[in-house]
Design a protein around this motif. Sequence first.
Motif: not given
Length: 99
Positions: A54-68
Amino acid sequence: MEFLVDMVTTVPEGTSEDGVADMRRREAARSAELAAQGSLLRLWRPPLAPGEWRTWGLFRADDADELEAVLASMPLRAWRRETVTPLTPHPNDPGQPSR
């Protein structure tokens, strides 16, 4: 926007040690690319149960679609389930610059 992603990986039964090692190498390479692009900010290993991956990650994206799109580009996506939590700034966050 920033997103906290809880990633729980389950290696399919019958996967060889070489297959797991290859997947880990490819995931590490892609993670480095995402970090260089500014999409992947941090990774943590929470307390684990025996045999848990298991891993927790902090991501940056413009919106949920970009994160996906970012998450879909990661090789381990084939073996894991994810829980995504969008994060918003807190007014008392000591990491935010003074306004």
